[in-house]
Design a protein around this motif. Sequence first.
Motif, PDB file in Angstrom:
ATOM      1  N   LEU A 174      15.152  -4.530  13.844  1.00 53.24           N
ATOM      2  CA  LEU A 174      14.845  -6.062  13.206  1.00 53.24           C
ATOM      3  C   LEU A 174      14.803  -6.945  14.251  1.00 53.24           C
ATOM      4  O   LEU A 174      15.745  -7.636  14.478  1.00 53.24           O
ATOM      5  CB  LEU A 174      15.638  -6.185  12.227  1.00 53.24           C
ATOM      6  N   GLY A 175      14.018  -6.804  15.269  1.00 49.61           N
ATOM      7  CA  GLY A 175      14.071  -7.585  16.408  1.00 49.61           C
ATOM      8  C   GLY A 175      13.088  -8.968  16.200  1.00 49.61           C
ATOM      9  O   GLY A 175      13.858 -10.056  16.488  1.00 49.61           O
ATOM     10  N   GLY A 176      12.038  -8.815  15.747  1.00 45.07           N
ATOM     11  CA  GLY A 176      11.197  -9.956  15.715  1.00 45.07           C
ATOM     12  C   GLY A 176      11.597 -10.908  14.476  1.00 45.07           C
ATOM     13  O   GLY A 176      12.707 -10.547  13.732  1.00 45.07           O
ATOM     14  N   GLY A 177      11.006 -12.331  14.394  1.00 44.24           N
ATOM     15  CA  GLY A 177      11.606 -13.196  13.539  1.00 44.24           C
ATOM     16  C   GLY A 177      10.415 -13.506  12.377  1.00 44.24           C
ATOM     17  O   GLY A 177      10.350 -14.536  11.847  1.00 44.24           O
ATOM     18  N   LEU A 184      22.013  -9.921  21.360  1.00 37.66           N
ATOM     19  CA  LEU A 184      21.790  -9.488  22.565  1.00 37.66           C
ATOM     20  C   LEU A 184      21.114  -8.032  22.702  1.00 37.66           C
ATOM     21  O   LEU A 184      20.777  -7.524  23.587  1.00 37.66           O
ATOM     22  CB  LEU A 184      22.828  -9.412  23.659  1.00 37.66           C
ATOM     23  N   ILE A 185      21.411  -7.477  21.530  1.00 39.33           N
ATOM     24  CA  ILE A 185      20.944  -5.984  21.425  1.00 39.33           C
ATOM     25  C   ILE A 185      19.549  -5.978  20.833  1.00 39.33           C
ATOM     26  O   ILE A 185      18.587  -5.078  21.392  1.00 39.33           O
ATOM     27  CB  ILE A 185      21.842  -5.133  20.513  1.00 39.33           C
ATOM     28  N   TYR A 186      19.296  -6.495  19.783  1.00 41.68           N
ATOM     29  CA  TYR A 186      17.875  -6.471  19.140  1.00 41.68           C
ATOM     30  C   TYR A 186      17.426  -8.000  19.234  1.00 41.68           C
ATOM     31  O   TYR A 186      17.991  -8.800  18.618  1.00 41.68           O
ATOM     32  CB  TYR A 186      17.764  -5.864  17.832  1.00 41.68           C
ATOM     33  N   GLY A 187      16.013  -8.122  19.588  1.00 44.55           N
ATOM     34  CA  GLY A 187      15.625  -9.541  19.256  1.00 44.55           C
ATOM     35  C   GLY A 187      13.950  -9.702  19.491  1.00 44.55           C
ATOM     36  O   GLY A 187      13.584  -8.629  19.881  1.00 44.55           O
ATOM     37  N   PRO A 188      13.482 -10.625  19.033  1.00 45.45           N
ATOM     38  CA  PRO A 188      12.113 -10.697  19.640  1.00 45.45           C
ATOM     39  C   PRO A 188      11.386 -10.860  20.741  1.00 45.45           C
ATOM     40  O   PRO A 188      12.398 -11.055  21.866  1.00 45.45           O
ATOM     41  CB  PRO A 188      11.652 -12.123  18.562  1.00 45.45           C
ATOM     42  N   SER A 189      10.128 -10.314  21.006  1.00 43.77           N
ATOM     43  CA  SER A 189       9.696 -10.305  22.398  1.00 43.77           C
ATOM     44  C   SER A 189       9.171 -11.887  22.600  1.00 43.77           C
ATOM     45  O   SER A 189       9.142 -12.677  21.992  1.00 43.77           O
ATOM     46  CB  SER A 189       8.548  -9.568  22.332  1.00 43.77           C
ATOM     47  N   GLY A 215       0.945  -1.084  -0.065  1.00 43.10           N
ATOM     48  CA  GLY A 215      -0.078  -0.015   0.032  1.00 43.10           C
ATOM     49  C   GLY A 215       0.778   1.448  -0.027  1.00 43.10           C
ATOM     50  O   GLY A 215       1.724   1.124  -0.184  1.00 43.10           O
ATOM     51  N   PRO A 216       0.185   2.493   0.487  1.00 45.75           N
ATOM     52  CA  PRO A 216       1.049   3.686   0.343  1.00 45.75           C
ATOM     53  C   PRO A 216       1.949   3.752   1.464  1.00 45.75           C
ATOM     54  O   PRO A 216       1.789   3.328   2.580  1.00 45.75           O
ATOM     55  CB  PRO A 216      -0.073   4.723   0.314  1.00 45.75           C
ATOM     56  N   GLY A 217       2.874   4.710   1.327  1.00 45.74           N
ATOM     57  CA  GLY A 217       4.045   4.992   2.388  1.00 45.74           C
ATOM     58  C   GLY A 217       5.183   3.932   2.317  1.00 45.74           C
ATOM     59  O   GLY A 217       5.021   2.849   2.405  1.00 45.74           O
ATOM     60  N   PHE A 218       6.399   4.382   2.349  1.00 49.43           N
ATOM     61  CA  PHE A 218       7.472   3.851   2.512  1.00 49.43           C
ATOM     62  C   PHE A 218       8.014   3.327   3.985  1.00 49.43           C
ATOM     63  O   PHE A 218       7.792   4.432   4.877  1.00 49.43           O
ATOM     64  CB  PHE A 218       8.941   4.586   2.048  1.00 49.43           C
ATOM     65  N   HIS A 219       8.218   2.215   4.147  1.00 46.63           N
ATOM     66  CA  HIS A 219       8.656   1.663   5.538  1.00 46.63           C
ATOM     67  C   HIS A 219      10.042   1.072   5.539  1.00 46.63           C
ATOM     68  O   HIS A 219      10.276   0.288   4.646  1.00 46.63           O
ATOM     69  CB  HIS A 219       7.794   1.097   6.220  1.00 46.63           C
ATOM     70  N   ALA A 220      10.733   1.237   6.549  1.00 50.72           N
ATOM     71  CA  ALA A 220      12.164   0.340   6.539  1.00 50.72           C
ATOM     72  C   ALA A 220      12.515   0.057   8.103  1.00 50.72           C
ATOM     73  O   ALA A 220      12.017   0.815   8.950  1.00 50.72           O
ATOM     74  CB  ALA A 220      13.121   1.200   5.825  1.00 50.72           C
ATOM     75  N   SER A 221      13.005  -1.132   8.104  1.00 45.61           N
ATOM     76  CA  SER A 221      13.695  -1.411   9.501  1.00 45.61           C
ATOM     77  C   SER A 221      15.018  -1.907   9.220  1.00 45.61           C
ATOM     78  O   SER A 221      15.366  -2.526   8.090  1.00 45.61           O
ATOM     79  CB  SER A 221      12.856  -2.646  10.123  1.00 45.61           C
ATOM     80  N   ALA A 222      15.977  -1.824  10.265  1.00 47.06           N
ATOM     81  CA  ALA A 222      17.220  -2.149   9.724  1.00 47.06           C
ATOM     82  C   ALA A 222      18.079  -2.079  11.312  1.00 47.06           C
ATOM     83  O   ALA A 222      17.553  -1.743  12.206  1.00 47.06           O
ATOM     84  CB  ALA A 222      17.940  -0.912   9.002  1.00 47.06           C
ATOM     85  N   THR A 223      19.327  -2.668  11.329  1.00 45.26           N
ATOM     86  CA  THR A 223      20.275  -2.360  12.348  1.00 45.26           C
ATOM     87  C   THR A 223      20.856  -1.062  12.196  1.00 45.26           C
ATOM     88  O   THR A 223      20.846  -0.463  11.047  1.00 45.26           O
ATOM     89  CB  THR A 223      21.453  -3.431  12.248  1.00 45.26           C
ATOM     90  N   PRO A 224      21.064  -0.223  13.242  1.00 40.95           N
ATOM     91  CA  PRO A 224      21.391   1.098  13.214  1.00 40.95           C
ATOM     92  C   PRO A 224      22.380   1.642  12.338  1.00 40.95           C
ATOM     93  O   PRO A 224      22.286   2.922  11.781  1.00 40.95           O
ATOM     94  CB  PRO A 224      21.454   1.606  14.531  1.00 40.95           C
ATOM     95  N   ALA A 254      15.843 -12.723   9.922  1.00 47.01           N
ATOM     96  CA  ALA A 254      16.165 -13.198  11.275  1.00 47.01           C
ATOM     97  C   ALA A 254      17.394 -14.001  11.406  1.00 47.01           C
ATOM     98  O   ALA A 254      18.204 -13.840  12.346  1.00 47.01           O
ATOM     99  CB  ALA A 254      14.946 -14.026  11.794  1.00 47.01           C
ATOM    100  N   ALA A 255      17.765 -14.994  10.433  1.00 51.21           N
ATOM    101  CA  ALA A 255      18.857 -15.860  10.802  1.00 51.21           C
ATOM    102  C   ALA A 255      20.160 -14.825  10.442  1.00 51.21           C
ATOM    103  O   ALA A 255      20.940 -15.296  11.067  1.00 51.21           O
ATOM    104  CB  ALA A 255      18.670 -16.970   9.693  1.00 51.21           C
ATOM    105  N   PHE A 256      20.225 -14.159   9.709  1.00 50.48           N
ATOM    106  CA  PHE A 256      21.272 -13.353   9.165  1.00 50.48           C
ATOM    107  C   PHE A 256      21.595 -12.279  10.459  1.00 50.48           C
ATOM    108  O   PHE A 256      22.596 -12.421  11.313  1.00 50.48           O
ATOM    109  CB  PHE A 256      20.940 -12.426   7.917  1.00 50.48           C
ATOM    110  N   ILE A 257      20.567 -11.456  11.156  1.00 51.08           N
ATOM    111  CA  ILE A 257      21.125 -10.919  12.214  1.00 51.08           C
ATOM    112  C   ILE A 257      20.699 -11.468  13.602  1.00 51.08           C
ATOM    113  O   ILE A 257      21.869 -11.044  14.589  1.00 51.08           O
ATOM    114  CB  ILE A 257      19.941  -9.509  12.233  1.00 51.08           C
ATOM    115  N   GLN A 258      19.840 -12.178  13.854  1.00 50.06           N
ATOM    116  CA  GLN A 258      19.816 -12.971  15.056  1.00 50.06           C
ATOM    117  C   GLN A 258      20.690 -14.070  15.454  1.00 50.06           C
ATOM    118  O   GLN A 258      20.957 -14.291  16.424  1.00 50.06           O
ATOM    119  CB  GLN A 258      18.508 -13.392  15.168  1.00 50.06           C
ATOM    120  N   HIS A 259      20.888 -14.792  14.424  1.00 46.55           N
ATOM    121  CA  HIS A 259      21.943 -15.900  14.445  1.00 46.55           C
ATOM    122  C   HIS A 259      23.427 -15.893  14.188  1.00 46.55           C
ATOM    123  O   HIS A 259      24.255 -16.261  14.832  1.00 46.55           O
ATOM    124  CB  HIS A 259      21.384 -17.031  13.737  1.00 46.55           C
TER     125      HIS A 259
END
Length: 732
Positions: free
Chosen positions: A503-506, A672-677, A450-459, A511-516
């Motif tokens: 990018l905390g959630g899976g 240990l910095i960002y992860g899923p609830s 839909g409309p509007g750009f969104h992004a998530s990333a490591t800082p 997920a495998a790239f950042i979390q693992h």
Amino acid sequence: MKESGESKKTRRLDPSATATGGASSAHLLFVGLILPFILILLSFTASPPSKATYHSLFLTLANNATAARHLHALTRRPHVAGTPANADVAAYVRNALSAASFSVHTASYDVLLSYPVRRSLVLSPSPRPSSSPSIAFDLVQEIYPGDPYAAAAAEAVPSFLAYARSGSAAGPVVYANYGRVEDFATLKALGVNVTGAVVLARYGKIFRGDIIKNAEDAGAAAAVVYTDAKDYCEDKRWFPEGPGMPPSGVQVGTTYRGLGDPTTPGWPSTAGCERLRAAELAASGLMPGIPSLPVSARDGEAIHKTVGGEVAPDDWQGGERGPIYRLGPGPGFLNLTYIGNETIATIENVIAVIEGKEEPDRYVILGNHRDAWTFGAVDPNSGTAALLEVAERLVKLQKRGWRPRRTIVVCNWDAEEYGLIGSTEWVEENREILASRAIAYLNADCPVRGPGFHASATPQLDALLKEATKRKVQDPDNFSQTVYDSWISSNDSPLASCSIGRLGGGGTDFAAFIQHAGVPSADMCFGEGYPVYHSLYDDFVWMQKFGDPLFHKHVAVASIWGLVALRLADDEFLPFDYISYASELQQNTKILEDGMSGMPVNFDPLNKSIEELKKAAIHIDNQRKATEMEAGLLGWTKDLRKVRELNDMLMMAERAFTDREGLPQRQWYKHLIYGPSLHDDYGSKSFPGLDDAIEKAKSLNTSDSWYFVQHEVWRVARVVKQASLVLKGKLT
């Protein structure tokens, strides 16, 4: 559809045309001997186009007709993982990349997948079915009149929840809102007994697997999850007349709360590998322990009408046109049966490579998954179409002389819908080589919603993402401004910058790239949620009518995705910003401290480590600037050994935020910095292990529980210190 691209007209010089009409011998001598020599000399002295020139050219090669063609081909049939239809889509992707001159191969794995065998759901207005008529739900998503995909829809797997526990259960209905931990706490506080009941919960806030788990923990016998019209089609403009979920639409999906093949937690599912036994799998706590089914808004409303008891709180209510929601238990009574087939099946990741020229052993990885619960026009194949669009543009750059400095790897994952299986198995198999060579992973799961750009990333990637949206990428909904301009204006505060999530959630393949593995990662999309998610109605018609009629969003996301990849692949110095990373960690720590006032926890170790990280980030930034300035002032070529050394520090710093022991109760998650609830796999938390420990300590309030909180503070402080040492590049 409007096609954009650079003009193919060229200007030719014909020396023979000047040697006519009584030309002088001197002129003939110049044209015949001297001019060719000058042209040859110029050919040796002319500078090749800069990387920035190629990056600008990348934008001009956009083609919305190509994106539309790819999406149409990808979504002709439902193609769930492990089926022949999905193998056909894999072949299409493989052929498209091969035709574009990529080096292509397939990485296959044998994994545990789940399919429905038998389902039934019967509603009685009371526990005694003989005393009143019962409703046996047909559990069918209806074909709408004129549906061009009606014949293909018959191939769709019946609506179900993957890996749901096989069995039968019956009990009075209890309504649990969104099925969150706090919702079940509210029921308990109101004296509503969930034990032995069939929980009715609605989609919309947390991962469905966590809904089932929370119901199980509360003592429920089974769970039914439905799509409430309030959340998915409040104005009743449902598809095909509007974008909303039709009354019979059902959101299917997985209930597995882990990542990757359930039988190989932490290692790849290669041929002949070790696998967990059924008893071990059941004991893992990641598989649901009670039967469950997803149902439509219409079926959910019918169930609500039979529920009595106390009226649910205002924020638990549905739309104005629906019934009053009550909590139960009963008198409505549900009898649920689900029998599934869990079987080992082969999945295929398609991997394509453009080898880097100067640093072929450094990888910039782009990825999107291919498998879909049904047709998958939004999820995931809007991303697959955009990925193929990026790939074709990169090959066109190659034909014009461009070669990336670093290797670009294009990945099309399989079995993501079951639990990020394809990407997770690949990362687990290649973990050590990725740890030493991966620059970043860039994901786009379902990027056109839909409309509007969104992004998530490591800082450290924030600034790069923002810069890419400024680079003449037009807002697909307003061609008078860039995506960046629209992004800025979408913030509530006029002083706010672009909002980039973490990018905390899976929820998808990053997920495998950042979390693992600790690889810097990003995910991007236009739009947020969309109403026909994971239903039979996520098809090409919905995309044409409501998602992206002219396919401009596909082109825009491909442009941003590609520009970020090009910068990471071509920039001499990696465009990573760890100064802002450290500042964000300071802010997040202060939020924790403010919320812990008066509690027996000392945050000094973490604050000191973050301060060291900031100093190290400033130091490496100054080193980069000094190296560039020295070369510029003296006219020297940069010391390539020094450039490589600084880049390796920047690349490896994110790895340092991981810990081999992982999060408590979730050892696969190493970051240990960002992860899923803990209670929502889709949710993102800063310092997730510490956050879990604080939540537990507040509920127990024992000395041991607060000791564990302090232990988690120390663990986070240690990984932050490790990251600062990496950025310093020196042994202590």
